[in-house]
Design an enzyme around this catalytic site. Structure first.
Site, PDB file in Angstrom:
ATOM      1  N   ARG A 153       0.909  -1.111  -0.095  1.00 41.54           N
ATOM      2  CA  ARG A 153      -0.045   0.002   0.183  1.00 41.54           C
ATOM      3  C   ARG A 153       0.908   1.224  -0.081  1.00 41.54           C
ATOM      4  O   ARG A 153       2.025   1.167   0.417  1.00 41.54           O
ATOM      5  CB  ARG A 153      -0.834   0.135   1.360  1.00 41.54           C
ATOM      6  CG  ARG A 153      -1.666  -1.209   1.410  1.00 41.54           C
ATOM      7  CD  ARG A 153      -2.701  -1.072   2.633  1.00 41.54           C
ATOM      8  NE  ARG A 153      -3.586  -1.949   2.784  1.00 41.54           N
ATOM      9  CZ  ARG A 153      -3.645  -3.126   3.432  1.00 41.54           C
ATOM     10  NH1 ARG A 153      -2.249  -3.339   4.280  1.00 41.54           N
ATOM     11  NH2 ARG A 153      -4.555  -3.815   3.647  1.00 41.54           N
ATOM     12  N   LYS A 184      -2.697  -1.733   7.589  1.00 40.74           N
ATOM     13  CA  LYS A 184      -3.984  -1.502   8.162  1.00 40.74           C
ATOM     14  C   LYS A 184      -4.177  -1.934   9.474  1.00 40.74           C
ATOM     15  O   LYS A 184      -3.997  -3.089   9.762  1.00 40.74           O
ATOM     16  CB  LYS A 184      -5.083  -1.554   7.107  1.00 40.74           C
ATOM     17  CG  LYS A 184      -5.293  -0.742   5.856  1.00 40.74           C
ATOM     18  CD  LYS A 184      -6.473  -1.056   5.230  1.00 40.74           C
ATOM     19  CE  LYS A 184      -6.681  -0.079   4.121  1.00 40.74           C
ATOM     20  NZ  LYS A 184      -7.945  -0.346   3.507  1.00 40.74           N
ATOM     21  N   HIS A 253      -2.162   2.360  -5.969  1.00 47.87           N
ATOM     22  CA  HIS A 253      -2.854   0.992  -5.678  1.00 47.87           C
ATOM     23  C   HIS A 253      -3.418   0.387  -6.760  1.00 47.87           C
ATOM     24  O   HIS A 253      -3.564  -0.854  -6.853  1.00 47.87           O
ATOM     25  CB  HIS A 253      -4.323   1.721  -4.996  1.00 47.87           C
ATOM     26  CG  HIS A 253      -4.869   0.890  -4.157  1.00 47.87           C
ATOM     27  ND1 HIS A 253      -4.023   0.662  -2.860  1.00 47.87           N
ATOM     28  CD2 HIS A 253      -5.919  -0.079  -3.621  1.00 47.87           C
ATOM     29  CE1 HIS A 253      -4.688  -0.423  -1.787  1.00 47.87           C
ATOM     30  NE2 HIS A 253      -5.756  -0.622  -2.594  1.00 47.87           N
ATOM     31  N   ARG A 256      -0.771  -2.196  -6.962  1.00 47.41           N
ATOM     32  CA  ARG A 256      -1.053  -3.241  -5.818  1.00 47.41           C
ATOM     33  C   ARG A 256      -2.080  -4.327  -6.349  1.00 47.41           C
ATOM     34  O   ARG A 256      -1.903  -5.387  -6.217  1.00 47.41           O
ATOM     35  CB  ARG A 256      -1.519  -2.797  -4.410  1.00 47.41           C
ATOM     36  CG  ARG A 256      -2.048  -3.629  -3.480  1.00 47.41           C
ATOM     37  CD  ARG A 256      -2.177  -2.681  -2.304  1.00 47.41           C
ATOM     38  NE  ARG A 256      -3.156  -3.552  -1.248  1.00 47.41           N
ATOM     39  CZ  ARG A 256      -2.775  -4.201  -0.214  1.00 47.41           C
ATOM     40  NH1 ARG A 256      -1.676  -4.526  -0.206  1.00 47.41           N
ATOM     41  NH2 ARG A 256      -3.645  -4.732   0.385  1.00 47.41           N
ATOM     42  N   HIS A 279      -4.912  -8.704   3.898  1.00 42.22           N
ATOM     43  CA  HIS A 279      -6.216  -8.696   3.787  1.00 42.22           C
ATOM     44  C   HIS A 279      -6.519  -9.453   5.202  1.00 42.22           C
ATOM     45  O   HIS A 279      -6.249 -10.625   5.511  1.00 42.22           O
ATOM     46  CB  HIS A 279      -6.961  -9.285   2.717  1.00 42.22           C
ATOM     47  CG  HIS A 279      -6.874  -8.602   1.572  1.00 42.22           C
ATOM     48  ND1 HIS A 279      -7.214  -8.788   0.326  1.00 42.22           N
ATOM     49  CD2 HIS A 279      -6.522  -6.934   1.571  1.00 42.22           C
ATOM     50  CE1 HIS A 279      -6.980  -7.662  -0.692  1.00 42.22           C
ATOM     51  NE2 HIS A 279      -6.563  -6.718   0.255  1.00 42.22           N
ATOM     52  N   TYR A 288     -10.256 -10.518  -6.655  1.00 43.43           N
ATOM     53  CA  TYR A 288      -9.562 -10.830  -7.777  1.00 43.43           C
ATOM     54  C   TYR A 288      -9.685 -11.976  -8.359  1.00 43.43           C
ATOM     55  O   TYR A 288      -9.095 -12.254  -9.611  1.00 43.43           O
ATOM     56  CB  TYR A 288      -8.005 -10.576  -7.209  1.00 43.43           C
ATOM     57  CG  TYR A 288      -7.394  -9.330  -6.563  1.00 43.43           C
ATOM     58  CD1 TYR A 288      -7.195  -8.333  -7.375  1.00 43.43           C
ATOM     59  CD2 TYR A 288      -7.485  -9.089  -5.011  1.00 43.43           C
ATOM     60  CE1 TYR A 288      -6.723  -7.063  -6.665  1.00 43.43           C
ATOM     61  CE2 TYR A 288      -7.017  -8.083  -4.724  1.00 43.43           C
ATOM     62  CZ  TYR A 288      -6.843  -6.817  -5.400  1.00 43.43           C
ATOM     63  OH  TYR A 288      -6.616  -5.699  -4.969  1.00 43.43           O
TER      64      TYR A 288
END
Length: 316
Positions: A153, A184, A253, A256, A279, A288
């Protein structure tokens, strides 16, 4: 209003109210009228009148609009118009409840993240521009390699320091070929760093001191010597993409997304991609798989001899 005469009395009077008392613009009135026409058509098939419409009727009608292909935003506008109509009736005591209260439009499908093709990503990664500042070129090349090669990120990239310390948000251990980042939710993870990214890192570190201010810990610095900001990285990436001849707007992004999509296409290992991206929930990563199926569909349409039937072209 002549148009209002086509509606039943309640709807027609409410439309006049919107025009005269609320002074809505003509374009807005047209949207309301279209919503009221839909409401009247739905209600016409009921054994009761508009004033007896119940929440279950409205929910069914919203579902029918969705099945007819009306966008979620458009359905929300229709429901808002209906809600206002019944609220207006309720002020005069003509209905005992507002059947549209609590009814929401179906959620809009999230758009698929945009990813570069493999050829585009390689062109971006392999760009070498001898005409510019060597330090800037080495820095930008390293940034691209880490964004695309590691799926970082932008915040994780910005937070990288030259070396590990008690205050470092992230760093790269070249000896172990691992990037340690703070993602995150303040969750740490380690991501493998490939050979091209490590080579780009060595090239940048050899020139970094010509740009970095004394004592600056950041791995990536700007021309004033301080840590690069996300906005500066976005600007530089746009410039690099233009130099690489990419016909699309490239942002961090997107690299990514490209990392995840291309890795999934090659490996098919969704769980591994989830771990590499950091994630928390695999459902976030599953988007994806849709990108992957889209890629496979394009390959099929372009190469398979029976694919032409899908577009209506008869086989010969």
């Amino acid at each position: 209003m002549a148009a209002a005469a086509e509606l039943n009395d309640d709807l027609a009077r409410h439309l006049v109210h919107l025009q005269v008392e609320r002074r809505l613009a003509e374009r807005t009135l047209a949207i309301y009228r279209d919503a009221f026409v839909r409401l009247q058509r739905f209600a016409d098939v009921l054994p009761v009148g508009l004033r007896e419409v119940q929440p279950q009727h409205v929910r069914r009608w919203a579902g029918q609009l969705h099945m007819q292909g009306l966008a979620s935003r458009s359905i929300a506008l229709v429901l808002s118009a209906w809600r206002g109509f019944y609220r207006w009736l309720g002020r005069d005591g003509r209905v005992s409840l507002n059947p549209v209260e609590g009814v929401r439009a179906p959620k809009a499908a999230k758009p698929l993240p945009k990813a570069l093709s493999v050829d585009q990503a390689v062109a971006l990664s392999e760009l070498h521009d001898p005409s510019g500042d060597p330090a800037l070129a080495a820095r930008d090349h390293c940034i691209v390699e880490l964004l695309y090669g590691c799926g970082l990120r932008i915040g994780e990239l910005v937070g990288l320091d030259v070396q590990a310390s008690g205050t470092a948000a992230g760093w790269i251990d070249a000896s172990d070929a691992l990037a340690h980042v703070l993602g995150k939710g303040s969750k740490r993870r380690s991501v493998p760093v490939g050979g091209p990214a490590l080579a780009a890192l060595r090239d940048w570190l050899a020139l970094r001191d010509t740009m970095a201010a004394a004592g600056e810990p950041a791995l990536f610095v700007g021309i004033r010597g301080g840590r690069l900001t996300p906005g500066q990285i976005r600007s530089r990436l746009r410039l690099v993409a233009l130099k690489a001849g990419l016909p699309t707007h490239v942002h961090p992004h997107m690299l990514r997304h490209s990392f995840a999509s291309h890795l999934l296409q090659s490996s098919g290992d969704l769980r591994a991609v989830q771990e590499l991206l950091g994630h928390a929930n695999i459902t976030t990563t599953q988007v994806y798989t849709q990108l992957d199926f889209g890629h496979l569909s394009k390959v099929y349409d372009a190469a398979h001899p029976r694919a032409k039937k899908r577009s209506g072209t008869p086989s010969r």
